[in-house]
Design an enzyme around this catalytic site. Structure first.
Site, PDB file in Angstrom:
ATOM      1  N   HIS C 121      39.451  37.943  49.073  1.00  0.00           N
ATOM      2  CA  HIS C 121      40.762  37.874  48.434  1.00  0.00           C
ATOM      3  C   HIS C 121      41.186  36.403  48.394  1.00  0.00           C
ATOM      4  CE1 HIS C 121      45.153  38.486  48.166  1.00  0.00           C
ATOM      5  NE2 HIS C 121      44.901  39.720  47.768  1.00  0.00           N
ATOM      6  N   ASP C 198      39.603  39.020  57.838  1.00  0.00           N
ATOM      7  CA  ASP C 198      40.743  39.421  57.030  1.00  0.00           C
ATOM      8  C   ASP C 198      40.814  40.944  57.121  1.00  0.00           C
ATOM      9  OD1 ASP C 198      42.425  40.348  55.067  1.00  0.00           O
ATOM     10  OD2 ASP C 198      41.624  39.077  53.479  1.00  0.00           O
ATOM     11  N   GLN C 201      42.581  45.301  54.647  1.00  0.00           N
ATOM     12  CA  GLN C 201      42.140  46.629  54.234  1.00  0.00           C
ATOM     13  C   GLN C 201      41.509  47.392  55.392  1.00  0.00           C
ATOM     14  OE1 GLN C 201      43.152  47.782  51.462  1.00  0.00           O
ATOM     15  NE2 GLN C 201      43.786  45.836  50.544  1.00  0.00           N
ATOM     16  N   LYS C 224      50.830  47.121  54.408  1.00  0.00           N
ATOM     17  CA  LYS C 224      49.723  47.977  53.973  1.00  0.00           C
ATOM     18  C   LYS C 224      49.400  49.024  55.032  1.00  0.00           C
ATOM     19  CE  LYS C 224      47.393  44.108  51.677  1.00  0.00           C
ATOM     20  NZ  LYS C 224      47.595  44.135  50.237  1.00  0.00           N
ATOM     21  N   CYS C 362      43.342  39.805  42.859  1.00  0.00           N
ATOM     22  CA  CYS C 362      43.254  38.551  43.624  1.00  0.00           C
ATOM     23  C   CYS C 362      41.835  38.258  44.096  1.00  0.00           C
ATOM     24  CB  CYS C 362      44.203  38.555  44.818  1.00  0.00           C
ATOM     25  SG  CYS C 362      45.926  38.682  44.354  1.00  0.00           S
TER      26      CYS C 362
END
Ligand SMILES: Cc1ncc(COP(=O)(O)O)c(C=O)c1O
Ligand SMILES: Cc1ncc(COP(=O)(O)O)c(C=O)c1O
Lengths: 157, 406, 406, 157
Positions: C121, C198, C201, C224, C362
């Site tokens: 991303h 990261d 998700q 999220k 993104c």
């Protein structure tokens, strides 16, 4: 809201088979436009002759049906038009998309107006207005010899 | 909206503290929230929630519009020239860090001077200190006078040919001094020096007009302005936002990303990397509406009246020493009681439901100058009333009794 | 809590979109919020509001305790060793910027390499790009295979003696590939290279165990993860938080401030400058409780079942081309329809109340690699059900009809 | 909650007239403590003799009534105590402030315990616990020859 108004036959046709999708060898004005939100890109080429008439106009780019159709219809429309008339037509079109439902300029004939009105369905889809107007803003930029690329996040509609 | 019973717009005052009514005198720390603001958050999450600016579906379109509406409201409230001059941050602290970092990167080099004041909150000192470490710049401190004020002259004295930026507070969160920002800005600009204003205490209490003030940067904390936590605003003149490099990097602030390089998006996206505080921004529109409904004129005169009343009462109390005596004073009264440590004052007041703050209020430089380790601070919001000061005074007398003072 | 009717915990689903039930398939962008989380925000603002850690009065004490309670809940949820390893930020983007900035300051110099992947991303690329500009470091991209995966080998291939940090996503927000983080971490550590994950998700969809994963940094976006907007989390091993310089400067993160210099506070305050997102942090405790009540095991198996069902249905649809075919796939299905631009798909689906996202998500590097300007993406949350995919498929067929495809 | 329990006579007395508020010339152990929240500071000086007895103990610093009284009472208490007993007494005190309401160590006599119990009112004021414990943590730090200053934001209570 009405999807049928947005995706009319003529839009789908121009979207699928865009007219004037090519570059011109001997263009004398051009500009690039970009919609960062959805990745749509357009490059407008213009050949203005000595009489300040648009002798040829074309575009390259990729994008959704609305943006491709809009660029296709726009290039058809402007071929043969005078430079001095471009601004009025563009403004009339942008007004039609934004506020009014009608085109009011006298420069266009009824057939031309009918064709442009096909794009008015976009008014009900605020996120799609930028798709319909990208090529028009880019045309203005080409006429003005702007150095900066058009970015739909930046222009007012 | 009648300011005399504005308290009823704030649900928190329906609650008791140690079985007493809440007398909230800690608004300089953070203000309470009107019901309309809290309701807006609730409704947004339960009926309209979506991320902003990234999807074309219905909820996303609606959220994006709401988000941008707040930007326009803020622009109007601040009388900024352009909505793109309004950048949302996570707080005033981030807003100041953003400027110090990006301005520092581009314009500051060894030996350059940043001019701040002895009144500054740590938030308007530490970010500049970083540049002292990384770039070898110098930080100069304009000095307060005996009344705890910063005058135009005290600024002028410290300006040299090496001064590259001036960063000052609008209202001191300790002495309450209101700085002559417009005059200081004129002076700064006459020497081609840009000016950043820490507007944390100014924004909730003064009429704001960016075009009239003419400052280059103005930092705001929304949670002190009847808004949600986790949100701040940086106002900056467009020329600066266009000129300075981006701050944080991430989604939403870029134009084109390739393996070899990156081009950045236009304003205001350039400074809003990543998913923003969507719900907070949208709710802050209600804070602005709330302020507009009362009218800043009425707020200013209400708070002025309260302030005069409060000062009068406290000055009559012979054990209370008020810190600073600025001619232009807004919204805070800091004080000490000879013989009672501020920390003890705060505990004893709390028992009566009176919430004040004790400590150095993130202004160690000032407290060192004043020779005090800590002070007690009563600060105002629109919901305060005169009787809050009566209660404050009664509770102070209780302190005195406990500590056996006359 | 029964996952089969979890939808009723989310008030948003009581609302109609264009007169249709909302089929929300945009959770990778941002998730909807359970009622308990929204209620917590409401109650905090209306009954308990105060700033954190700065005053000694009743409300401030209570708020500070609530705030710190969330830190402990997050620590437990992530199975971090120490609560001080949990830093609250404004989002995952800020968390990654924090690491890139502070690690970059201290450890990166010209010619050093940062290894990321083609799946990243923009949030996990742009912050490193800044260091390319300011310090002359290099960014290397581990390459995806034909299935849209990053394998251990593709990472190994790009590690050189100059690799100073590896920064990779846990789950691709486009192909859904789940990266073998534990193995990659082992490899990295065997070469003394720290690793940042990261987790945007990963965090909402996988069982998390920091001590088992053993990564050095893990970035999370709370919005999220069924939490409020404007909040993120940086997990970092204590040794790093102690070793790296501070990030933003301001109140709360300092120890002693003098005109000549500043000393910084201890963990976790060092990285939490200024007033934090108090209400959001406190409400996020309810998000954690919500996840714990369902149980991550149940979430994983529920989403896996949905995923299989969705893939099966879409694969049968002859116009749909699914992007990537990772063996380990989580929570997102990106696709294209030959002859219909993703942007048009999203508009047509929206008319039926089906919310998906269209664009490059993104991830321009990945889209360029795939030769696509944009894709359509359906992504899952705990509230999704199989019939959501039936509706998705029906609406895709409507697209095909409008565009006259077979 | 009860302010009278917090601000007992003896606390107010020690707060106003702290005992052993000075430095010692020939100290052989010392440590500094700091409560960043309210600015309280303390510096503990110790003179440990060859028999590992605390021959003298004093403090310098400034702070609220609770922190001054706590340091004052603590220094009185430890004068003459053995080094080996310090840890047990400190732990017993910290436990009393945090959890239990009683002191359980056998090292202290009833008079000493009664005096220390005056500080137990602080338990009901969580934000003030740090004021009461600052000097005690700092004493521990001095005994351990810690190089780092004590910071109440850092220690568990
Ligand atoms: C993989 C990944 N990384 C980073 C981000 C950025 O997170 P945020 O925008 O919440 O900071 C996202 C979400 O947009 C993401 O999906
Ligand atoms: C004058 C001043 N500047 C800066 C700040 C910091 O604001 P925030 O903590 O909201 O970032 C404050 C409030 O604490 C303040 O009063």
């Amino acid at each position: 809201m009405n999807l049928k108004e947005l995706y009319q036959e003529i839009i789908l046709d121009h979207g699928k088979n865009p007219r004037n999708l090519k570059s011109i060898n001997d263009y004398n004005k051009d500009a690039k436009g970009h919609n960062p939100l959805c990745g749509d890109k357009v490059h407008i080429y213009l050949k203005l002759n000595n009489n300040m008439k648009i002798e040829d106009i074309s575009f390259e780019g990729s994008g959704c049906a609305i943006s491709m159709a809009s660029a296709s219809i726009m290039t058809e429309l402007f071929k043969g038009k005078e430079k001095k008339d471009v601004k009025e037509i563009v403004n009339d079109f942008l007004n039609m998309i934004k506020e009014k439902s009608e085109l009011s300029t006298n420069i266009l004939n009824d057939d031309e107006k009918t064709k442009l009105m096909c794009l008015s369905g976009v008014k009900q889809y605020p996120m799609r207005v930028k798709c319909a107007t990208l090529s028009w803003h880019t045309l203005t930029s080409a006429m003005n010899n702007d150095k900066e690329d058009v970015n739909t996040e930046n222009v007012k509609i | 909206m009648n300011i005399d019973n504005i308290k009823k717009e704030f649900p928190i005052f329906n609650n008791k503290v140690h079985n007493n009514d809440l007398v909230y005198l800690d608004s300089a720390n953070s203000s309470q929230k009107p019901k309309t603001v809290v309701d807006r958050i609730y409704d947004f999450y339960t009926k309209e929630f979506s991320n902003v600016g990234r999807s074309v579906h219905y909820l996303a379109v609606a959220a994006t519009n709401l988000y941008e509406n707040t930007r326009v409201s803020v622009q109007k409230y601040l009388n900024a020239k352009d909505k793109d001059e309004i950048v949302f941050t996570k707080g005033a602290t981030e807003a100041i860090n953003l400027v110090a970092n990006t301005f520092g990167q581009k314009y500051l080099k060894e030996g350059d001077e940043v001019l701040i004041t002895e009144l500054e909150h740590h938030s308007n000192y530490v970010p500049w200190h970083y540049l002292r470490n990384s770039k070898g710049i110098k930080i100069e401190f304009a000095e307060i006078n005996n009344d705890g004020e910063i005058t135009l002259e005290s600024i002028e004295k410290k300006i040299t040919s090496k001064t590259k930026i001036i960063a000052i507070t609008h209202i001191s969160n300790v002495t309450g001094a209101i700085l002559p920002i417009k005059e200081i800005t004129k002076l700064a600009h006459s020497k081609n020096i840009p000016i950043l204003v820490d507007g944390c205490q100014g924004a909730p209490h003064l009429k704001l007009d960016m075009q009239d003030l003419d400052c280059d940067f103005y930092a705001i904390s929304c949670h002190k302005m009847y808004g949600p936590t986790g949100l701040g605003i940086l106002y900056a003149k467009k020329k600066w936002l266009e000129d300075l490099p981006p701050y944080q990097g991430g989604g939403g602030m870029i134009k084109e990303v390739k393996k070899e390089g990156i081009s950045y998006g236009d304003l205001p996206n350039k400074y809003e990397a990543g998913t923003m505080a969507t719900a907070q921004v949208i709710a802050f529109n209600e804070s602005i509406k709330f302020l507009e409904k009362i009218g800043i004129k009425n707020i200013v005169s209400h708070e002025k009246e309260l302030m005069e009343y409060g000062l009068e009462i406290l000055k009559k109390n012979n054990s209370v020493k008020i810190i600073g005596n600025p001619k232009n004073k807004g919204s805070v009264i800091s004080f000490t009681i000879e013989g009672v440590h501020p920390h003890d004052i705060a505990t004893i007041l709390d028992e009566d439901g009176v919430a004040i703050r004790a400590g150095h209020h993130c202004c160690q430089i000032l407290h060192e100058k004043l020779g005090l380790a800590a002070t007690a601070r009563a600060s105002l919001g629109v919901y305060n009333v005169k009787s809050d000061f009566d209660q404050l005074n009664d509770s102070i007398n209780k302190c005195k009794k406990i500590f056996d003072l006359k």
